[in-house]
Design an enzyme around this catalytic site. Structure first.
Site, short mmCIF file in Angstrom:
data_model
loop_
_atom_site.label_atom_id
_atom_site.label_comp_id
_atom_site.label_asym_id
_atom_site.label_seq_id
_atom_site.Cartn_x
_atom_site.Cartn_y
_atom_site.Cartn_z
N ASP A 20 -16.33 -6.44 -25.85
CA ASP A 20 -15.67 -7.60 -26.46
C ASP A 20 -15.96 -8.86 -25.62
O ASP A 20 -16.51 -8.76 -24.51
CB ASP A 20 -14.16 -7.31 -26.51
CG ASP A 20 -13.41 -8.36 -27.31
OD1 ASP A 20 -14.04 -8.99 -28.19
OD2 ASP A 20 -12.21 -8.54 -27.08
N GLU A 36 -19.69 -13.18 -26.19
CA GLU A 36 -20.51 -14.27 -26.78
C GLU A 36 -21.32 -15.00 -25.71
O GLU A 36 -22.41 -15.47 -26.04
CB GLU A 36 -19.61 -15.25 -27.52
CG GLU A 36 -18.95 -14.65 -28.74
CD GLU A 36 -17.93 -13.58 -28.43
OE1 GLU A 36 -17.24 -13.69 -27.39
OE2 GLU A 36 -17.83 -12.62 -29.19
N ASP A 95 -12.01 -11.37 -34.98
CA ASP A 95 -10.59 -11.58 -35.22
C ASP A 95 -10.34 -12.21 -36.58
O ASP A 95 -10.22 -13.43 -36.70
CB ASP A 95 -10.00 -12.44 -34.10
CG ASP A 95 -10.12 -11.74 -32.75
OD1 ASP A 95 -10.39 -10.53 -32.73
OD2 ASP A 95 -9.95 -12.42 -31.72
#
Ligand code: GLC
Length: 831
Positions: free
Chosen positions: A421, A424, A506
């Protein structure tokens, strides 16, 4: 944006043509200022590079797979230019200013350059590139923007572009390729870019498709007809246009070409195709075990539980909280005993605390493995563990180290998969404890690649997660040899599909997000990354019962099926909404588990040629324009049409039927016949628990018995057949579900054929081939008919047949011994 606004000074163009070389399947042209190189790199794949001076260096971390240049490419000089032809694709460069035309074999224009390419230093304030106050584009080629506009065929729809919001056809939008967290905002239909960057697209119209991949990891943007409806604009930092063109001619062929170039999708272990339960907030080992028991007590299938950041000691990757998760090995054993698996989250931000007894931090610092600021100091940013350092995954030694870190803390403990997670990557502007933390851009001049292969953040950011995923996957391969790794990632770039499954980040507990997940996942499949899912029930906010029930129904078709929700939201387990919703969830899970043999077969198809599991109707019926804009229904493999309920209070819905006859999966009743060529809309019932699911004419659908988890072998393989117009064929592929033996022939293949001749239908289940031997089980042939058959024979002799009027199914069963069986059915009419 006009050139005058985006460039610091007037941009440069290639100018006059200087020299042409066309030889051995490649074309090189020099202009006064700039050069082009075009070559066929594989059957149906042509690469065109355009740069001002030199081409970008080859990177050790590149995502491209080894090329096999085709022998039949023809490069020839023409008057004032050159032509390159291969596999139905023709590229013409003629005259000055790098004028280009890309055409199909039939001479149809695909893309034609609209004016010269331009180069110049970009103005950062005009780029829509998130950056820190006072930050500047680094000097050199990283800050050089390449702009090129192309003329589009007005009839083309533009598909793909990876993970986006909005519809399937993205024509008319401007699309940024820059991996971005969308934490807390709640992305919506008009949001531009999300966590992933896939700079690629398919241009489709009836009977024709081609594709393009912009092999540029730098920040880039497509103007897919936003400023001018028939122009495609490409803006790319790094100063180079490096475009791979895919000849198609169908969407399926483009996806095959794309995944041949960037890698075929991984083959997930069987458990990863089962149901995953997750929430941010399962706060102790006992709670996790009780959760698994909750599924078992209720007879609800479950294959995996995800451990979110709560399991770590103070959000330190590769640690376990000593109080709440005191015995991780014991936890893994308890979960395994119950037939489920454990997936643990790992974030790339490593708590910045060298010398405090946290080996990951110590090693990151002493070995100099962290990303560095332009002045050479380690970069620090705030994320879950507060101030953190970030591994430089562009370095092979750092990737090896990261992979090795999984050994003691995860692999040897018995954890089954990893969830990557925040990659990015994401940082915040202050510690979370101080409240109101916001995303903060990384400095653009950050140094990746160490001293050996220095590269800026502008070049590597989009690849960061893909390289982390590779490090994790390869570490798992080393430390659990022979076992299929399973890694889930939030961010990605093309190539990530080789090692990672992914989810859409999300989302919110909104009907809009339920509906949006369909075009989103279809686009992922078209972009070569089929193993994707969206958080079932929605991540942020509280799901209402009906929304959750409908999301479970749709989620049963997601290649990756996970229920996940944020900290602080209400309970979102399948039983949390009362008996009615639990019953719908049970139906959805039962369907999912029955379909597993089909899903396994489809994952083998994906690993073979990239074919997505969830397919847009226009992918399955590329000649039928009426199917092209359907984004509220899709094909699951070749045989099932899923038309989920996507709105509240839905009891009936409109479904566009592609060509052929279709029957209802649940009842076997005919739904409609759209004829041989066109499409036809029908209204179908969408009762909760039985969402519209249609079987295609000629279906040979592998399925099986429902199970509590894939830890139990199938006790029944069931082939659901519908009569074909004349003939039909398919092949079931099975494997052991966990090992890498499938790469060396460890599969079982069973050819299926059906043939209809008047009122006689013969279904042949071929002899099993391959080294994998399934556990003893029953084989059931289930033929969907209009009424009970008059007579059924197997191997020339009459056999007992069971007629189920509720499903309009004639069933013949036998003990599966792997030998060929032919079953002939007389009468019974087609449904
Ligand atoms: C991010 C992830 C989410 C996870 C949360 C806590 O928001 O996208 O899935 O639950 O972080 O780790």
């Amino acid at each position: 944006m006009d050139d005058a606004d985006i460039f610091e000074t007037a941009p440069r163009t290639p100018g006059a043509l200087r020299s042409v070389r066309a030889a051995s399947g490649a074309v090189e042209i020099a202009y006064e200022h700039g050069r082009v190189r075009a070559e066929a790199v594989g059957p149906g794949i042509v690469r065109v590079r355009l740069a001002e001076t030199g081409f970008a260096p080859e990177r050790s971390w590149d995502v491209l797979q080894p090329a096999r240049p085709p022998a039949d490419a023809v490069a020839s000089e023409v008057d004032g230019g050159a032509v390159l032809e291969q596999g139905g694709l023709r590229l013409t460069l003629q005259g000055d200013e790098a004028a280009m035309a890309i055409e199909g074999a039939d001479g149809a224009r695909w893309l034609t350059s609209a004016g010269p390419p331009r180069w110049g230093r970009a103005r950062l304030d005009r780029l829509d590139l998130p950056h820190r106050e006072g930050d500047a584009l680094p000097p050199g080629v990283d800050g050089v923007l390449l702009r090129q506009a192309w003329t589009l065929d007005p009839r083309d729809r533009l598909w793909g572009f990876g993970q986006r919001t909005g519809g399937l056809d993205r024509r008319g939008r401007a699309l940024t390729n820059w991996t971005s967290d969308s934490f807390g905002i709640g992305h919506h239909r008009g949001t531009d870019n999300l966590y992933q960057a896939q700079p690629l697209f398919l241009a489709v119209q009836p009977g024709r498709a081609f594709g393009a991949f912009l092999h540029v990891s730098h920040f880039s943007r497509f103007d897919a007809g936003a400023r001018h409806p028939d122009r495609l604009g490409i803006d790319a930092l790094g100063g180079e246009l490096d475009l791979f063109l895919f000849a198609g001619p169908t969407p399926a062929a483009v996806v095959e070409q794309l995944t041949r170039l960037t890698g075929r999708p991984l083959l997930p272990p069987a458990w990863a195709l089962g149901f995953h339960q997750s929430r941010w907030g399962y706060a102790s080992a006992d709670e996790v075990v009780a959760l698994v028991d909750g599924f078992r007590e209720r007879g609800l299938p479950l294959d995996a539980v995800h451990l979110d950041i709560d399991y770590m000691r103070g959000f330190r990757s590769f640690t376990w909280d000593p109080e709440r998760f005191p015995d991780p090995r014991g936890l893994a054993e308890r979960v395994h005993e119950r037939g489920a698996r454990l997936v643990a989250i790992i974030d790339p931000g490593v708590k910045d605390e060298p010398g405090a007894g946290y080996p990951a931090a110590d090693e990151l610092v002493t070995r100099g493995y962290a990303l560095r600021n332009p002045d050479g100091s380690p970069f620090r940013g705030y994320v879950w563990p507060d101030r953190a350092l970030f591994p430089d995954f562009a370095r092979a030694d750092v990737r090896a180290w990261w992979g090795d870190r999984h050994r003691a803390s995860l692999v040897e403990i018995g954890i089954d998969g990893v969830w990557n997670d925040m990659n990015e990557p994401t940082v915040f502007d202050r510690p979370f404890a101080t409240g109101a933390a916001r995303n903060r851009p990384f400095p653009l001049g950050l140094r990746h690649g160490g001293d050996e292969e220095p590269a800026s953040h502008l070049e590597v950011r989009n690849l960061y997660a893909t390289l982390e995923g590779r490090a994790t996957y390869e570490g798992w391969e080393r430390h659990a040899p022979g076992v299929r790794p399973w890694v889930l990632t939030r961010s990605a770039f093309p190539g990530s599909q080789r090692t990672c499954a992914t989810w859409m980040g999300d989302n919110n507990s909104w009907w809009e997000h339920l509906a949006m997940s369909v075009p989103q996942l279809l686009s992922m499949g078209l972009s070569g990354s089929p193993h994707a899912g969206a958080d079932i029930g929605g991540f942020f906010e509280n799901a209402r019962p009906e929304l959750f029930a409908r999301w479970m129904e749709l989620g049963a078709f997601y290649p990756f099926m996970r229920d996940h929700t944020a900290q602080g939201t209400r309970a979102q387990e399948p039983w949390a909404f009362g008996d009615e919703v639990e019953a719908v969830a049970r139906q959805a899970l039962t369907l999912r588990y029955r379909l597993l043999p089909y899903l396994v077969t489809l994952t083998h198809e994906a690993a073979f040629d990239g074919a997505p599991l969830m397919r847009p109707m226009g992918y399955a019926f590329p000649d039928v324009e009426e199917t092209f804009d359907v984004e509220d229904a899709f094909m699951l493999g070749p045989w099932l049409l899923a038309a989920p309920a996507l709105e509240p209070h839905c009891r009936w819905r409109r479904v566009v039927l592609p060509p052929g006859r279709w029957c209802d999966y649940w009842s076997g009743r005919p739904v409609g016949d759209a004829g041989a060529h066109g499409a036809r809309a029908v209204i179908v019932e969408a009762t909760p628990g039985r969402p519209p699911l249609l079987l295609r004419q000629g279906a040979l659908l592998p399925s099986g018995n429902a199970r509590p988890s894939t830890a139990k072998p199938l006790s029944e393989l069931r082939i659901v057949a519908t009569p074909p117009e004349t003939d039909s064929a398919y092949e079931v592929v099975e494997d052991d579900g966990w090992s890498t033996a499938w790469q060396r022939g460890g599969v079982a293949r069973t050819a299926l054929r059906s043939r209809r001749d008047g009122d006689r239908l013969t279904v042949t289940i071929g002899a099993r081939r391959g080294a994998f031997r399934p556990a003893p089980r029953r084989l059931v042939l289930e033929v969907r008919l209009g009424g009970p058959p008059e007579r059924v024979e197997m191997g020339g002799e009459g056999v007992d047949v069971r007629w189920d009027p509720d499903r309009r199914a004639a069933e013949v069963a036998w003990q599966d011994d792997g030998t060929e069986r032919a079953v002939t059915v007389w009468g019974g009419r087609t449904p």
